[in-house]
Design a protein around this motif. Structure first.
Motif, PDB file in Angstrom:
ATOM      1  N   THR A 101       0.834  -1.203   0.000  1.00 41.13           N
ATOM      2  CA  THR A 101       0.000   0.000   0.000  1.00 41.13           C
ATOM      3  C   THR A 101       0.867   1.250   0.000  1.00 41.13           C
ATOM      4  OG1 THR A 101      -1.684  -1.199   1.261  1.00 41.13           O
ATOM      5  CG2 THR A 101      -1.866   1.203   1.202  1.00 41.13           C
ATOM      6  N   THR A 102       1.948   1.212   0.791  1.00 33.95           N
ATOM      7  CA  THR A 102       2.858   2.359   0.861  1.00 33.95           C
ATOM      8  C   THR A 102       3.416   2.697  -0.513  1.00 33.95           C
ATOM      9  OG1 THR A 102       3.467   1.692   3.107  1.00 33.95           O
ATOM     10  CG2 THR A 102       4.919   3.274   2.006  1.00 33.95           C
ATOM     11  N   ASP A 103       3.816   1.671  -1.243  1.00 35.12           N
ATOM     12  CA  ASP A 103       4.386   1.880  -2.571  1.00 35.12           C
ATOM     13  C   ASP A 103       3.345   2.445  -3.533  1.00 35.12           C
ATOM     14  OD1 ASP A 103       6.314   1.618  -4.724  1.00 35.12           O
ATOM     15  OD2 ASP A 103       5.169  -0.125  -5.369  1.00 35.12           O
ATOM     16  N   VAL A 139       0.597   4.133  -2.793  1.00 34.70           N
ATOM     17  CA  VAL A 139       0.304   5.519  -2.408  1.00 34.70           C
ATOM     18  C   VAL A 139       1.391   6.434  -2.954  1.00 34.70           C
ATOM     19  CG1 VAL A 139       0.195   7.126  -0.461  1.00 34.70           C
ATOM     20  CG2 VAL A 139      -1.077   4.991  -0.366  1.00 34.70           C
ATOM     21  N   GLY A 140       2.639   5.994  -2.862  1.00 39.56           N
ATOM     22  CA  GLY A 140       3.751   6.779  -3.394  1.00 39.56           C
ATOM     23  C   GLY A 140       3.630   7.009  -4.886  1.00 39.56           C
ATOM     24  N   ARG A 141       3.214   5.989  -5.611  1.00 43.06           N
ATOM     25  CA  ARG A 141       3.047   6.135  -7.070  1.00 43.06           C
ATOM     26  C   ARG A 141       1.985   7.189  -7.383  1.00 43.06           C
ATOM     27  NH1 ARG A 141       2.827  -0.144  -9.307  1.00 43.06           N
ATOM     28  NH2 ARG A 141       4.275  -1.016  -7.782  1.00 43.06           N
ATOM     29  N   MET A 142       0.896   7.174  -6.597  1.00 43.37           N
ATOM     30  CA  MET A 142      -0.167   8.150  -6.835  1.00 43.37           C
ATOM     31  C   MET A 142       0.267   9.555  -6.445  1.00 43.37           C
ATOM     32  SD  MET A 142      -3.727   6.159  -5.945  1.00 43.37           S
ATOM     33  CE  MET A 142      -3.190   5.179  -4.547  1.00 43.37           C
ATOM     34  N   LEU A 143       1.055   9.666  -5.373  1.00 41.79           N
ATOM     35  CA  LEU A 143       1.565  10.983  -4.984  1.00 41.79           C
ATOM     36  C   LEU A 143       2.435  11.580  -6.080  1.00 41.79           C
ATOM     37  CD1 LEU A 143       2.458  10.381  -1.234  1.00 41.79           C
ATOM     38  CD2 LEU A 143       0.842  12.077  -2.111  1.00 41.79           C
ATOM     39  N   LEU A 144       3.187  10.741  -6.761  1.00 47.61           N
ATOM     40  CA  LEU A 144       4.064  11.218  -7.818  1.00 47.61           C
ATOM     41  C   LEU A 144       3.286  11.671  -9.053  1.00 47.61           C
ATOM     42  CD1 LEU A 144       7.006   8.676  -7.561  1.00 47.61           C
ATOM     43  CD2 LEU A 144       7.053  11.105  -6.996  1.00 47.61           C
ATOM     44  N   MET A 145       1.976  11.374  -9.084  1.00 44.45           N
ATOM     45  CA  MET A 145       1.142  11.847 -10.183  1.00 44.45           C
ATOM     46  C   MET A 145       0.706  13.291  -9.964  1.00 44.45           C
ATOM     47  SD  MET A 145      -1.296   8.528 -10.766  1.00 44.45           S
ATOM     48  CE  MET A 145      -2.030   9.137 -12.283  1.00 44.45           C
ATOM     49  N   THR A 146       1.037  13.881  -8.811  1.00 47.58           N
ATOM     50  CA  THR A 146       0.613  15.252  -8.489  1.00 47.58           C
ATOM     51  C   THR A 146       0.930  16.223  -9.604  1.00 47.58           C
ATOM     52  OG1 THR A 146       0.997  14.768  -6.160  1.00 47.58           O
ATOM     53  CG2 THR A 146       0.796  17.085  -6.779  1.00 47.58           C
ATOM     54  N   ARG A 147       2.146  16.136 -10.139  1.00 46.07           N
ATOM     55  CA  ARG A 147       2.574  17.098 -11.162  1.00 46.07           C
ATOM     56  C   ARG A 147       1.735  16.998 -12.433  1.00 46.07           C
ATOM     57  NH1 ARG A 147       6.888  15.261  -8.395  1.00 46.07           N
ATOM     58  NH2 ARG A 147       8.339  16.800  -7.557  1.00 46.07           N
ATOM     59  N   GLU A 198      11.586   7.752  -1.521  1.00 45.50           N
ATOM     60  CA  GLU A 198      11.147   8.086  -0.181  1.00 45.50           C
ATOM     61  C   GLU A 198       9.778   7.500   0.144  1.00 45.50           C
ATOM     62  OE1 GLU A 198      11.883  12.127   1.267  1.00 45.50           O
ATOM     63  OE2 GLU A 198      12.923  12.467  -0.628  1.00 45.50           O
ATOM     64  N   PHE A 199       9.055   7.052  -0.893  1.00 41.27           N
ATOM     65  CA  PHE A 199       7.733   6.493  -0.653  1.00 41.27           C
ATOM     66  C   PHE A 199       7.765   4.986  -0.451  1.00 41.27           C
ATOM     67  CE2 PHE A 199       6.416  10.179  -3.419  1.00 41.27           C
ATOM     68  CZ  PHE A 199       5.926  10.917  -2.365  1.00 41.27           C
ATOM     69  N   VAL A 200       8.886   4.344  -0.744  1.00 41.68           N
ATOM     70  CA  VAL A 200       8.911   2.893  -0.795  1.00 41.68           C
ATOM     71  C   VAL A 200       9.268   2.307   0.556  1.00 41.68           C
ATOM     72  CG1 VAL A 200       9.904   0.900  -1.961  1.00 41.68           C
ATOM     73  CG2 VAL A 200       9.564   3.020  -3.218  1.00 41.68           C
ATOM     74  N   SER A 201       8.452   1.384   1.023  1.00 43.15           N
ATOM     75  CA  SER A 201       8.703   0.736   2.298  1.00 43.15           C
ATOM     76  C   SER A 201      10.040   0.018   2.288  1.00 43.15           C
ATOM     77  CB  SER A 201       7.590  -0.291   2.562  1.00 43.15           C
ATOM     78  OG  SER A 201       7.955  -1.163   3.598  1.00 43.15           O
ATOM     79  N   PRO A 202      10.818   0.095   3.383  1.00 47.21           N
ATOM     80  CA  PRO A 202      12.098  -0.608   3.415  1.00 47.21           C
ATOM     81  C   PRO A 202      11.943  -2.114   3.310  1.00 47.21           C
ATOM     82  CG  PRO A 202      11.549   0.334   5.568  1.00 47.21           C
ATOM     83  CD  PRO A 202      10.585   0.897   4.578  1.00 47.21           C
ATOM     84  N   TYR A 203      10.739  -2.625   3.541  1.00 51.15           N
ATOM     85  CA  TYR A 203      10.531  -4.061   3.415  1.00 51.15           C
ATOM     86  C   TYR A 203      10.300  -4.493   1.972  1.00 51.15           C
ATOM     87  CZ  TYR A 203      10.220  -4.407   8.464  1.00 51.15           C
ATOM     88  OH  TYR A 203      10.516  -4.363   9.798  1.00 51.15           O
ATOM     89  N   CYS A 251      13.032  -4.742  -4.221  1.00 52.50           N
ATOM     90  CA  CYS A 251      12.606  -5.654  -5.286  1.00 52.50           C
ATOM     91  C   CYS A 251      11.345  -5.136  -5.961  1.00 52.50           C
ATOM     92  CB  CYS A 251      12.358  -7.050  -4.726  1.00 52.50           C
ATOM     93  SG  CYS A 251      11.093  -7.087  -3.445  1.00 52.50           S
ATOM     94  N   ASN A 252      11.203  -5.479  -7.224  1.00 46.70           N
ATOM     95  CA  ASN A 252       9.980  -5.216  -7.963  1.00 46.70           C
ATOM     96  C   ASN A 252       9.247  -6.533  -8.127  1.00 46.70           C
ATOM     97  OD1 ASN A 252      10.471  -2.419  -8.481  1.00 46.70           O
ATOM     98  ND2 ASN A 252      12.035  -3.050  -9.950  1.00 46.70           N
ATOM     99  N   LEU A 253       7.959  -6.450  -8.506  1.00 45.85           N
ATOM    100  CA  LEU A 253       7.206  -7.670  -8.717  1.00 45.85           C
ATOM    101  C   LEU A 253       7.788  -8.429  -9.902  1.00 45.85           C
ATOM    102  CD1 LEU A 253       4.774  -9.521  -8.158  1.00 45.85           C
ATOM    103  CD2 LEU A 253       3.471  -8.123  -9.752  1.00 45.85           C
ATOM    104  N   LEU A 254       8.197  -9.665  -9.667  1.00 42.47           N
ATOM    105  CA  LEU A 254       8.708 -10.524 -10.727  1.00 42.47           C
ATOM    106  C   LEU A 254       7.681 -11.616 -10.973  1.00 42.47           C
ATOM    107  CD1 LEU A 254      12.436 -10.824  -9.569  1.00 42.47           C
ATOM    108  CD2 LEU A 254      11.481  -9.285 -11.298  1.00 42.47           C
TER     109      LEU A 254
END
Length: 344
Positions: A102-104, A106-114, A131-136, A140-143
């Motif tokens: 969810t954190t990731d 939300v971060g993607r949507m925040l970056l759509m602000t511009r 800065e939006f990506v959870s340290p957990y 890694c990306n979805l593979l």
């Protein structure tokens, strides 16, 4: 999640509990209940379950054990929300789908602000994607793998003779209650539902370059998890072709009354309309992916703070775990030295 061997119970927290322990929820309490009920592996939803899972709740629903992913969930004071059931030996852990949180999102949507006409002055200070990506999950990306798709697919779920086969297609980006209600309505039009998912490039073509928010592989797993979906066509042609209709013996093609941000006004279901097997259906839910994005953008400062606080809690917890592990090693070394001295 609270699970028993007889049936699966999924506990969902109230909005107040989520705000207190995690930050502002993207979906409302009732929307989250609907989302979880739509998942094909869930048998019952426990509404208003405590954020910190306790034994009383588990006993009330005759749950033998509690299950969570291998990421860590922390309460407002930074403690493990599953520590009580862990200590009682009633906790099981499963491998989470890496690269998706969810954190990731939300971060993607925040970056759509511009891209959503937010003034530069209010946009200043927006952090980077990192800065939006959870340290957990940030490492890694979805593979996508065949095995992962198989795990999400229903076994031996082929259309049977006499089934009325319904087809629909779209982006299905960020699965939300509006899409859930549409899929339920689509399934009611027949007995076997096939969902076509467009390639990322096709979605960008008709929704704009900021979309999709989720890549195709992520969208595939979200749709496969829905209890009303029988089959998914990955990389469905846009627009619809005769080949798809013939290959799957489609009896009806449906489209929602609410369109998800189409900039391309061409009739991409023209072949179905020509055959007389096209129908527009009304799910009664007007919610769109764009509405979720606007919820984030309207409250971007609040969600930025949410993500930052969550990361700080997680990083502090990681530091505590590392300290405990280091102390454990030192104790083992001291114990080893003592035993060696006694032997000598």
């Amino acid at each position: 999640a609270v699970v028993s061997t007889q049936s699966g119970h999924y506990g969902r927290d109230t909005d107040e509990e989520v705000r207190l322990n995690k930050g502002p929820p993207v979906l409302t309490e009732q929307e989250r209940y609907k989302m979880v009920r739509s998942v094909k592996w869930v048998d019952e939803v426990v509404e208003g379950s405590p954020y910190v899972t306790d034994l009383e709740t588990m006993d009330k629903y005759q749950a033998e054990f509690c299950v969570h992913g291998d990421d860590i969930t922390l309460s407002a004071d930074g403690t493990d929300t599953y520590q009580i059931v862990k200590d009682a030996g009633r906790y099981k852990e499963c491998k989470r789908t890496q690269g998706v949180s969810t954190t990731d999102l939300v971060g993607r949507m925040l970056l759509m602000t511009r891209a959503n006409n937010v003034s530069q002055s209010s946009d200043q200070g927006l952090p980077s994607q990192e800065e939006f990506v959870s340290p957990y999950t940030k490492a890694c990306n979805l593979l996508q793998t065949n095995n992962k798709i198989t795990q999400f697919s229903s076994p031996s779920n082929e259309a049977k003779p006499g089934d009325k086969i319904v087809y629909t297609a779209g982006a299905f980006d960020l699965m939300h209650p509006g899409l859930v209600d549409f899929l339920e309505a689509a399934k009611k039009e027949g007995s076997y539902l096939i969902v076509g998912l467009y390639e990322d490039s096709a979605v960008s073509q008709y929704k704009g370059s900021q979309y999709p928010i989720q890549i195709l592989q992520e969208r595939v797993l979200s749709v496969l998890a829905n209890r009303n979906v029988d089959e998914v066509l990955i990389g469905a042609p846009y627009p619809l072709t005769e080949e798809v209709l013939d290959h799957f013996n489609v009896d009806l093609v449906v489209q929602g009354k609410v369109l998800e941000g189409h900039k391309d006004h061409s009739d991409h279901f023209a072949v179905a309309r020509k055959r007389g097997i096209f129908k527009v259906i009304d799910s009664g839910n007007p919610l769109k992916t764009e509405d979720l994005v606007m919820r984030i953008i309207r409250n971007r400062k609040m969600f930025m703070d949410r993500n930052k606080k969550k990361q700080i809690k997680e990083l502090n917890n990681i530091a505590r775990m590392e300290e405990k592990e280091e102390e454990k090693k030192k104790e083992e070394e001291r114990a080893g030295s003592s035993s060696s001295g006694v032997s000598a």
